[in-house]
Each structure stands twice: as C-alpha cells, then as structure tokens.
Design an enzyme around this catalytic site. Sequence first.
Site, PDB file in Angstrom:
ATOM      1  N   ARG A 114       0.816  -1.229   0.000  1.00 37.33           N
ATOM      2  CA  ARG A 114       0.000   0.000   0.000  1.00 37.33           C
ATOM      3  C   ARG A 114       0.843   1.271   0.000  1.00 37.33           C
ATOM      4  NH1 ARG A 114      -2.539  -3.211   3.817  1.00 37.33           N
ATOM      5  NH2 ARG A 114      -4.381  -4.278   2.999  1.00 37.33           N
ATOM      6  N   LYS A 136       2.534  11.659 -10.792  1.00 38.41           N
ATOM      7  CA  LYS A 136       1.609  10.836 -11.584  1.00 38.41           C
ATOM      8  C   LYS A 136       2.341   9.577 -12.018  1.00 38.41           C
ATOM      9  CE  LYS A 136      -1.609  13.972 -13.887  1.00 38.41           C
ATOM     10  NZ  LYS A 136      -2.066  14.383 -15.226  1.00 38.41           N
ATOM     11  N   GLU A 178       8.771  19.133 -25.025  1.00 38.90           N
ATOM     12  CA  GLU A 178       8.003  19.249 -23.771  1.00 38.90           C
ATOM     13  C   GLU A 178       8.436  20.517 -23.022  1.00 38.90           C
ATOM     14  OE1 GLU A 178       4.878  17.873 -22.143  1.00 38.90           O
ATOM     15  OE2 GLU A 178       5.883  16.001 -22.587  1.00 38.90           O
ATOM     16  N   LYS A 220       6.779  23.441 -13.211  1.00 34.25           N
ATOM     17  CA  LYS A 220       5.875  22.318 -13.004  1.00 34.25           C
ATOM     18  C   LYS A 220       5.533  22.182 -11.517  1.00 34.25           C
ATOM     19  CE  LYS A 220       4.554  17.630 -13.916  1.00 34.25           C
ATOM     20  NZ  LYS A 220       4.726  16.366 -14.620  1.00 34.25           N
ATOM     21  N   GLU A 230      -5.162  17.370  -9.934  1.00 38.27           N
ATOM     22  CA  GLU A 230      -5.745  17.810 -11.194  1.00 38.27           C
ATOM     23  C   GLU A 230      -7.263  17.961 -11.135  1.00 38.27           C
ATOM     24  OE1 GLU A 230      -3.768  16.210 -14.655  1.00 38.27           O
ATOM     25  OE2 GLU A 230      -5.449  16.750 -15.926  1.00 38.27           O
ATOM     26  N   ARG A 234      -4.042  22.195 -12.755  1.00 39.50           N
ATOM     27  CA  ARG A 234      -2.952  21.348 -13.254  1.00 39.50           C
ATOM     28  C   ARG A 234      -3.162  20.973 -14.723  1.00 39.50           C
ATOM     29  NH1 ARG A 234       0.111  16.237 -10.206  1.00 39.50           N
ATOM     30  NH2 ARG A 234       1.360  15.649 -12.011  1.00 39.50           N
ATOM     31  N   ASN A 238      -1.383  20.069 -19.795  1.00 38.28           N
ATOM     32  CA  ASN A 238      -1.768  19.287 -20.979  1.00 38.28           C
ATOM     33  C   ASN A 238      -1.828  20.135 -22.246  1.00 38.28           C
ATOM     34  OD1 ASN A 238      -2.022  16.986 -19.407  1.00 38.28           O
ATOM     35  ND2 ASN A 238      -4.158  17.430 -18.906  1.00 38.28           N
ATOM     36  N   HIS A 241      -1.510  18.683 -25.762  1.00 42.96           N
ATOM     37  CA  HIS A 241      -1.511  17.233 -25.611  1.00 42.96           C
ATOM     38  C   HIS A 241      -2.697  16.532 -26.254  1.00 42.96           C
ATOM     39  CE1 HIS A 241       1.983  17.753 -23.165  1.00 42.96           C
ATOM     40  NE2 HIS A 241       2.024  16.480 -22.827  1.00 42.96           N
ATOM     41  N   HIS A 245      -1.540  13.478 -28.314  1.00 36.94           N
ATOM     42  CA  HIS A 245      -2.012  12.115 -28.045  1.00 36.94           C
ATOM     43  C   HIS A 245      -2.721  11.530 -29.263  1.00 36.94           C
ATOM     44  CE1 HIS A 245      -1.928  12.803 -23.418  1.00 36.94           C
ATOM     45  NE2 HIS A 245      -0.775  12.354 -23.875  1.00 36.94           N
ATOM     46  N   HIS A 258       7.050  11.267 -27.742  1.00 35.34           N
ATOM     47  CA  HIS A 258       5.966  12.070 -27.181  1.00 35.34           C
ATOM     48  C   HIS A 258       6.205  13.576 -27.344  1.00 35.34           C
ATOM     49  CE1 HIS A 258       2.910  13.381 -24.356  1.00 35.34           C
ATOM     50  NE2 HIS A 258       3.840  13.996 -23.641  1.00 35.34           N
TER      51      HIS A 258
HETATM   52  N1  LIG Z   1       4.049  10.940 -15.053  1.00 34.69           N
HETATM   53  C1  LIG Z   1       4.081  12.051 -15.750  1.00 34.69           C
HETATM   54  O1  LIG Z   1       3.801  13.135 -15.261  1.00 34.69           O
HETATM   55  C2  LIG Z   1       4.494  11.988 -17.185  1.00 34.69           C
HETATM   56  C3  LIG Z   1       4.743  13.166 -17.888  1.00 34.69           C
HETATM   57  C4  LIG Z   1       5.194  13.080 -19.206  1.00 34.69           C
HETATM   58  C5  LIG Z   1       5.359  11.828 -19.795  1.00 34.69           C
HETATM   59  N2  LIG Z   1       5.084  10.693 -19.090  1.00 34.69           N
HETATM   60  C6  LIG Z   1       5.275   9.365 -19.687  1.00 34.69           C
HETATM   61  O2  LIG Z   1       6.653   9.223 -19.991  1.00 34.69           O
HETATM   62  C7  LIG Z   1       6.791   8.315 -21.085  1.00 34.69           C
HETATM   63  C8  LIG Z   1       7.772   8.890 -22.064  1.00 34.69           C
HETATM   64  O3  LIG Z   1       8.996   9.074 -21.392  1.00 34.69           O
HETATM   65  P1  LIG Z   1      10.359   9.307 -22.167  1.00 34.69           P
HETATM   66  O4  LIG Z   1      10.154  10.298 -23.241  1.00 34.69           O
HETATM   67  O5  LIG Z   1      11.372   9.557 -21.133  1.00 34.69           O
HETATM   68  O6  LIG Z   1      10.591   7.946 -22.963  1.00 34.69           O
HETATM   69  P2  LIG Z   1      10.927   6.437 -22.490  1.00 34.69           P
HETATM   70  O7  LIG Z   1      10.969   6.272 -21.050  1.00 34.69           O
HETATM   71  O8  LIG Z   1       9.988   5.586 -23.273  1.00 34.69           O
HETATM   72  O9  LIG Z   1      12.389   6.268 -23.084  1.00 34.69           O
HETATM   73  C9  LIG Z   1      12.629   6.447 -24.467  1.00 34.69           C
HETATM   74  C10 LIG Z   1      13.755   5.518 -24.945  1.00 34.69           C
HETATM   75  O10 LIG Z   1      15.000   6.009 -24.444  1.00 34.69           O
HETATM   76  C11 LIG Z   1      15.708   4.960 -23.781  1.00 34.69           C
HETATM   77  N3  LIG Z   1      16.549   5.607 -22.776  1.00 34.69           N
HETATM   78  C12 LIG Z   1      16.198   6.119 -21.578  1.00 34.69           C
HETATM   79  N4  LIG Z   1      17.233   6.745 -21.007  1.00 34.69           N
HETATM   80  C13 LIG Z   1      18.272   6.639 -21.861  1.00 34.69           C
HETATM   81  C14 LIG Z   1      19.626   7.089 -21.829  1.00 34.69           C
HETATM   82  N5  LIG Z   1      20.098   7.842 -20.823  1.00 34.69           N
HETATM   83  N6  LIG Z   1      20.417   6.772 -22.885  1.00 34.69           N
HETATM   84  C15 LIG Z   1      19.918   6.066 -23.945  1.00 34.69           C
HETATM   85  N7  LIG Z   1      18.679   5.624 -24.025  1.00 34.69           N
HETATM   86  C16 LIG Z   1      17.849   5.916 -22.995  1.00 34.69           C
HETATM   87  C17 LIG Z   1      14.642   4.014 -23.291  1.00 34.69           C
HETATM   88  O11 LIG Z   1      15.147   2.710 -23.149  1.00 34.69           O
HETATM   89  C18 LIG Z   1      13.618   4.105 -24.425  1.00 34.69           C
HETATM   90  O12 LIG Z   1      13.978   3.231 -25.464  1.00 34.69           O
HETATM   91  C19 LIG Z   1       5.403   8.112 -21.655  1.00 34.69           C
HETATM   92  O13 LIG Z   1       4.943   6.838 -21.270  1.00 34.69           O
HETATM   93  C20 LIG Z   1       4.566   9.188 -20.987  1.00 34.69           C
HETATM   94  O14 LIG Z   1       3.224   8.790 -20.808  1.00 34.69           O
HETATM   95  C21 LIG Z   1       4.670  10.752 -17.800  1.00 34.69           C
HETATM   96 ZN   LIG Z   2       3.750  15.463 -22.159  1.00 34.34          ZN
END
Ligand SMILES: NC(=O)c1ccc[n+]([C@@H]2O[C@H](COP(=O)([O-])OP(=O)(O)OC[C@H]3O[C@@H](n4cnc5c(N)ncnc54)[C@H](O)[C@@H]3O)[C@@H](O)[C@H]2O)c1
Ligand SMILES: [Zn+2]
Length: 359
Positions: A114, A136, A178, A220, A230, A234, A238, A241, A245, A258
């Site tokens: 939990r 999140k 972003e 942020k 949210e 908040r 988006n 987005h 999306h 993304h």
């Molecule tokens: N929780 C939140 O507030 C929030 C906000 C924005 C995005 N997200 C989520 O984040 C995800 C996208 O994250 P992202 O853009 O970081 O992509 P990701 O985590 O999918 O990573 C992208 C690629 O880069 C690789 N990678 C990561 N670090 C590396 C490094 N230092 N060197 C080489 N390769 C590396 C990974 O293996 C992957 O293949 C989505 O699922 C999105 O929904 C969440």
């Molecule tokens: Zn985003």
Amino acid sequence: MSPERQVVELELGHGRGSRIEIGRGLLGELDLPDAAALIVDGQVLALHSERLPPSWGPPRIGLPAGEDAKRWGVLGSTLEALAEAGLDRGDRIAVVGGGAACDLGGLAAALYLRGVSWIACPTTLLAMIDASVGGKTAVDLGQGKNLAGAFWQPGQVLADIDFLATLPPEELRSGLGEATKTAMIAGGPLFQLLESGAQALLAGDPAATTALIAECVRTKSEVVASDEFESGGRAVLNLGHTFAHAAERVAGFGRLPHGVCVAAGLGAALELAGHLWILEDADLPGRTARLARELGLPAGLRELREMSGLDLNAEALRAAMGQDKKRRGGGLRFVLPRGLGRVEHGIEVDERSLAQVLA
Ligand SMILES: NC(=O)c1ccc[n+]([C@@H]2O[C@H](COP(=O)([O-])OP(=O)(O)OC[C@H]3O[C@@H](n4cnc5c(N)ncnc54)[C@H](O)[C@@H]3O)[C@@H](O)[C@H]2O)c1
Ligand SMILES: [Zn+2]
C-alpha cells in the site's frame, strides 16, 4: 551553488513533497540514500550499469526498454520480485530510466504494501523536465495510454544529466518539445532561455541543460503544488496534448517520441486559438514556429506529417481525439494559449475551427 548543480523543493503539505536535484554526477555521490530495490529501464542498465550506486538493490529489476515497461504484466512481475526479496514498509525503492520506467516504477512503489517511498532518477530529458516530477504514475491498457495509475510522489528526484550523453538525438529533441510547452505556460524568461540556448542545448552543454531542467521543474512544481490531483489548474500542463495524443495514437504508440508530438500540438493549439480569436499575442505563433525549427522540431501538424512520413489525416486524428474526449463527456474543451504565460484550460471549441486546424 554551482550553476551546474541546482535544487528545487516541491512542497505539498502534510510533510509530503519532493526534493529535486539537478546536475552532473549526482548518482556517483557518497551520501546517497540506500535503496532496498532498484527498478531500472533495461536499455539504461545496459548502457550505464557502472553509474548505479552499489547500495541500490538487490534485487535489481530490469524492465523492457521504454513504453513496453508500462504493462500490467510487467507491473505484476515487478511487485512479485519486490515481495520475493522481502522488502518491508520502511524500505525505499530507486527507479532509474525515462518517463516510462518512472511511471511503472512509481506505480509499483505506490502499490507495494500500500505504498513505500521511492527515489526517481530520470535518464531522459523529457523525464527530467516533466515525467519524474508531480507524482503521476501509470501503466497503459489495451484501450489506451495511462488508464490505470495513482498519484504517488517520489521523496527525492535525482536528475543526473550525465545520463543524457547516450540519449538518441530524437529523444533529446522530444524533451525540448516538452520544455517548449512548459515555457509557454511559464512565460517570457523560460521561453527566452530556450531561444537563446537552443544550440547549446542541442549540443548537450551541461550548464544550459541544468538551467533549463531547473526552470522547467520550478514551473511544473508551482502548478502541481496549486492542484496536486488535477481538479482544475494542473490541466494547463496538458497544453498541446490533445493533438499530441491523437497523433501518437494514429501513428501507433511508441512510434513517434511524445515530446516531438507535443511540439506539433503546440503549433496546432496556437492555430486553434487564432481561429477562435482568443490569441492576444499576434507574434507568438511565428516566434514558436521559429523556435521549433531551431530545435529541429515540427512547428505544427503539417510539419509532423512531413517529418514522420506518416499519414496522420484529419479524420483519423479527429476520431482519435473522440476517444480522449468522450471520457470527460459533454462538448469539446481544450487547453489553449492566449499569450506567453497566459494558458487557460476548459476553453470551448467548435467542430469547424477544430477541423480547420486538423486539415
Ligand atoms: N508521469 C508524468 O507526469 C508523465 C509526464 C510526461 C510523460 N510521461 C510518460 O513518460 C513516457 C515517455 O517518457 P520518455 O520520453 O522519457 O521515454 P521512455 O521512457 O519511453 O524512453 C525512451 C527511450 O530512451 C531509452 N533511454 C532512456 N534513457 C536513456 C539514456 N540515458 N540513454 C539512452 N537511451 C535511454 C529508453 O530505453 C527508451 O527506449 C510516456 O509513457 C509518458 O506517458 C509521464
Ligand atoms: Zn507530455
């Protein structure tokens, strides 16, 4: 404090919140907290195993790289590995990887017994700027992205920019997309930081990168602190987005980074604001498009189509948005910019104006 090392505190009351550190070599420090388990993106583990503190784990749980980690099955096996290792409620988990690993690992921390405390160590620019901050967490379901998750704040965020050395250029640009969104919400100084620092940021300059992450994280944190769950404000995070999306969904999730889609979504949001006559800053679309080009990002949906070579046609995008919007019920509402630092949520949009932007 050195310009290459910055700290931002996200305070949420009741003793909750995150201490966010940004800089070089953070994971090599002697006074890092111990973690009873390490959850890490498999690709990052392969590239950076020597950077991971010896006092983190075992167990060391390697995840499928990127978005493939955000699956129900991976969540289950991760929780079972934590239980197998006998972690108890007082133990802490460290999560290392991009936004996908942070989303999965944070959700595992929220669910295990939990809730246990966790340290987020983002390794992509996008995760340092955005995904690791604000609590999140989520996995994807067959029906869509991020459909099952929880709000669960990491106690500490360590954004060690040395990890960025191995990041593919497209993922770096994704983070800058972003960051452009965050800058539009924050207003002038952050936007100028991107404009004046574009080349240094693309070249991976440590001081410019640290300054950008710190400013984005400050923005942020302020937004999250004002509306953690949210229920209103908040939602401005988006911005762009709904378009992003839709493009990601039509392309197939994981196919387009993304933040690259977010950059295109910002152009689309500005165009829509123009059609609705709510844009108060007439120079902003041109200025944003120039910045996007400087950063190697699409300035709108047309450029995204050209750059990706994908058929992201208007009908498919509109249909993909419907799935996003239906859950909220009622008419179409968007987050839109009136100007730099003047972003509003809940703005009603008519189908005709939307169709013009998607065409
Ligand atoms: N929780 C939140 O507030 C929030 C906000 C924005 C995005 N997200 C989520 O984040 C995800 C996208 O994250 P992202 O853009 O970081 O992509 P990701 O985590 O999918 O990573 C992208 C690629 O880069 C690789 N990678 C990561 N670090 C590396 C490094 N230092 N060197 C080489 N390769 C590396 C990974 O293996 C992957 O293949 C989505 O699922 C999105 O929904 C969440
Ligand atoms: Zn985003």
